[in-house]
Design an enzyme around this catalytic site. Structure first.
Site, PDB file in Angstrom:
ATOM      1  N   ASP A  37      37.018  15.195  35.313  1.00  0.00           N
ATOM      2  CA  ASP A  37      38.327  15.276  35.990  1.00  0.00           C
ATOM      3  C   ASP A  37      39.220  14.084  35.649  1.00  0.00           C
ATOM      4  O   ASP A  37      40.302  13.947  36.210  1.00  0.00           O
ATOM      5  CB  ASP A  37      38.133  15.362  37.506  1.00  0.00           C
ATOM      6  N   GLY A  38      38.781  13.205  34.758  1.00  0.00           N
ATOM      7  CA  GLY A  38      39.606  12.076  34.340  1.00  0.00           C
ATOM      8  C   GLY A  38      39.273  10.767  35.034  1.00  0.00           C
ATOM      9  O   GLY A  38      39.816   9.720  34.671  1.00  0.00           O
ATOM     10  N   GLU A  39      38.393  10.793  36.039  1.00  0.00           N
ATOM     11  CA  GLU A  39      38.036   9.526  36.706  1.00  0.00           C
ATOM     12  C   GLU A  39      37.427   8.555  35.704  1.00  0.00           C
ATOM     13  O   GLU A  39      36.653   8.952  34.831  1.00  0.00           O
ATOM     14  CB  GLU A  39      36.972   9.777  37.785  1.00  0.00           C
ATOM     15  N   GLN A  97      59.560  -3.745  39.752  1.00  0.00           N
ATOM     16  CA  GLN A  97      59.846  -3.556  41.180  1.00  0.00           C
ATOM     17  C   GLN A  97      59.275  -4.780  41.906  1.00  0.00           C
ATOM     18  O   GLN A  97      58.161  -4.759  42.403  1.00  0.00           O
ATOM     19  CB  GLN A  97      59.201  -2.270  41.674  1.00  0.00           C
ATOM     20  N   HIS A 130      57.998 -10.471  34.017  1.00  0.00           N
ATOM     21  CA  HIS A 130      59.375 -10.009  34.191  1.00  0.00           C
ATOM     22  C   HIS A 130      60.177 -11.002  35.056  1.00  0.00           C
ATOM     23  O   HIS A 130      61.357 -11.235  34.801  1.00  0.00           O
ATOM     24  CB  HIS A 130      59.363  -8.619  34.822  1.00  0.00           C
ATOM     25  N   LYS A 192      75.694  -6.489  32.285  1.00  0.00           N
ATOM     26  CA  LYS A 192      75.464  -5.039  32.223  1.00  0.00           C
ATOM     27  C   LYS A 192      75.298  -4.459  33.622  1.00  0.00           C
ATOM     28  O   LYS A 192      74.920  -5.175  34.553  1.00  0.00           O
ATOM     29  CB  LYS A 192      74.234  -4.724  31.364  1.00  0.00           C
ATOM     30  N   ARG A 194      73.274  -1.209  35.402  1.00  0.00           N
ATOM     31  CA  ARG A 194      72.347  -0.117  35.127  1.00  0.00           C
ATOM     32  C   ARG A 194      72.677   1.044  36.057  1.00  0.00           C
ATOM     33  O   ARG A 194      72.624   0.909  37.277  1.00  0.00           O
ATOM     34  CB  ARG A 194      70.898  -0.578  35.325  1.00  0.00           C
ATOM     35  N   ASP A 218      64.732 -11.061  25.407  1.00  0.00           N
ATOM     36  CA  ASP A 218      64.447 -10.384  26.681  1.00  0.00           C
ATOM     37  C   ASP A 218      62.936 -10.287  26.834  1.00  0.00           C
ATOM     38  O   ASP A 218      62.184 -10.532  25.887  1.00  0.00           O
ATOM     39  CB  ASP A 218      65.086  -8.985  26.675  1.00  0.00           C
ATOM     40  N   THR A 223      63.463   1.698  27.420  1.00  0.00           N
ATOM     41  CA  THR A 223      64.224   2.805  26.809  1.00  0.00           C
ATOM     42  C   THR A 223      65.070   2.314  25.637  1.00  0.00           C
ATOM     43  O   THR A 223      65.582   3.114  24.853  1.00  0.00           O
ATOM     44  CB  THR A 223      65.192   3.432  27.833  1.00  0.00           C
TER      45      THR A 223
HETATM   46  C1  R5P Z   1      65.562  -5.921  32.877  1.00  0.00           C
HETATM   47  O1  R5P Z   1      65.716  -6.635  33.850  1.00  0.00           O
HETATM   48  C2  R5P Z   1      64.608  -6.261  31.771  1.00  0.00           C
HETATM   49  O2  R5P Z   1      64.592  -7.628  31.498  1.00  0.00           O
HETATM   50  C3  R5P Z   1      64.961  -5.487  30.519  1.00  0.00           C
HETATM   51  O3  R5P Z   1      66.274  -5.842  30.134  1.00  0.00           O
HETATM   52  C4  R5P Z   1      64.897  -4.009  30.761  1.00  0.00           C
HETATM   53  O4  R5P Z   1      63.703  -3.667  31.392  1.00  0.00           O
HETATM   54  C5  R5P Z   1      65.045  -3.261  29.449  1.00  0.00           C
HETATM   55  O5  R5P Z   1      64.994  -1.915  29.717  1.00  0.00           O
HETATM   56  P1  R5P Z   1      65.609  -0.842  28.743  1.00  0.00           P
HETATM   57  O6  R5P Z   1      65.068  -1.114  27.368  1.00  0.00           O
HETATM   58  O7  R5P Z   1      65.139   0.470  29.322  1.00  0.00           O
HETATM   59  O8  R5P Z   1      67.104  -0.966  28.814  1.00  0.00           O
END
Ligand code: R5P
Length: 315
Positions: A37-39, A97, A130, A192, A194, A218, A223
């Protein structure tokens, strides 16, 4: 080094192999299997009683699978009487988060810190979190490494002039300032907004980029929207070549194709997350943080300071 044992989960065996090679130790014997089952089910294949154990597992995609495998490995090692267990997380997922920025949202970075500790981690070794404050979510020692020296060495080999370091968002100013200092370069910031995890708008560029070669720095590329949109705005503002130095190449969805079609000349990432075959591109270069982790592991084991690894970073 007799008492060190380094185990790897399935998230990044290549990096684990490099670390073991630098440490001149054979990878520990562990078998990770799945029930129907993936466990996750693991079996430690050697005696770890009284050993100083390091488990290498970035929690990169598949995030939940890799996180759960790490937790199960920690539990197995603790129950096998390892004397100390360090979770080596070259990429610490669930970190975005890290605060309640809206009503009724979780703080997953804290949740993950709690479950790692409950599963058996005695220490954490990680890279370019982060947000630096995540260190405080742990009540066990955490050593935080930085990829800056590896990136600086790479870009010094390319020999670039008229340089400006750009943070693609306001949250990354501190990181960008350290890079600017090391490159003796100017600093600019992209303001920026988001709109959703996939979509961003660039509002302003703060600082001078006209006629300059840019290195955008960064912690994460997910994405790709942040740096691709930032690169468009930087070009419009008169930037020359645009490079990006980003520690953790998550590169989810169509990020690679976005980068390929973008104004970015070259994206440099580390091997904290493996770059799978179908994500390779001429524009993407990978530098290794294997020797950095190996040195940190050695120093932790011999109870030496690891702050020498941060010399010149100036945070
Ligand atoms: C945001 O606070 C992070 O430092 C990155 O800038 C962010 O996670 C990049 O995400 P994405 O490539 O989806 O724009």
């Amino acid at each position: 080094m007799k008492k060190i044992v380094v185990f790897s989960g399935q998230a990044n065996p290549a990096l684990a192999g490099n670390i073991c090679k630098s440490l001149k130790v054979a990878p520990g014997n562990i078998n990770s299997m799945r029930f129907s089952d993936g466990e996750v089910r693991v079996e430690v294949g050697e005696n770890v009683r009284g050993k100083d154990v390091f488990v290498i597992q970035p929690t990169c995609p598949p995030v939940n699978e890799n996180l759960m495998e790490l937790l199960v490995m920690l539990d197995a090692l603790r129950r096998a009487s390892a004397s100390r267990i360090t979770a080596v997380m070259p990429y610490f997922g669930y970190a975005r988060q890290d605060r309640k920025d809206q009503p009724r949202v979780p703080i997953t970075a804290k949740l993950v810190a709690n479950i790692l500790t409950s599963a058996g981690a005695d220490r954490i070794l990680t890279l370019d979190l982060h947000a630096g404050q995540i260190q405080g979510f742990f009540d066990i020692p955490l050593d935080h490494l930085y990829a800056i020296n590896a990136f600086v060495a790479y870009f010094k080999r390319i020999k670039m002039n008229d340089l400006v370091v750009v943070s693609p968002d306001v949250g990354g100013i501190k990181m960008a300032r350290s890079y600017a200092k090391r490159f003796h370069a100017g600093l600019a910031i992209v303001d920026k907004r988001r709109n959703s995890p996939e979509s961003i708008d660039v509002m302003h560029i703060l600082g001078e980029v006209k006629g300059k070669n840019v290195i955008m720095v960064d912690d994460i590329i997910a994405t790709g929207s942040s740096i691709v949109e930032a690169a468009k705005a930087l070009k419009r503002a008169g930037a020359k070549k645009i490079f990006a130095a980003i520690t953790h190449g998550i590169l989810s969805g169509n990020a690679v194709s976005k980068v390929n079609k973008s104004e970015i000349d070259s994206l440099v990432i580390t091997d904290s997350i493996p770059l799978v075959k179908d994500k390779r591109s001429k524009k993407i270069k990978v530098i290794s943080v294997g020797s950095l982790f190996a040195e940190a592991i050695k120093r932790i084991h011999f109870e030496k300071s690891i702050s020498v690894l941060f010399d010149g970073i100036g945070r």
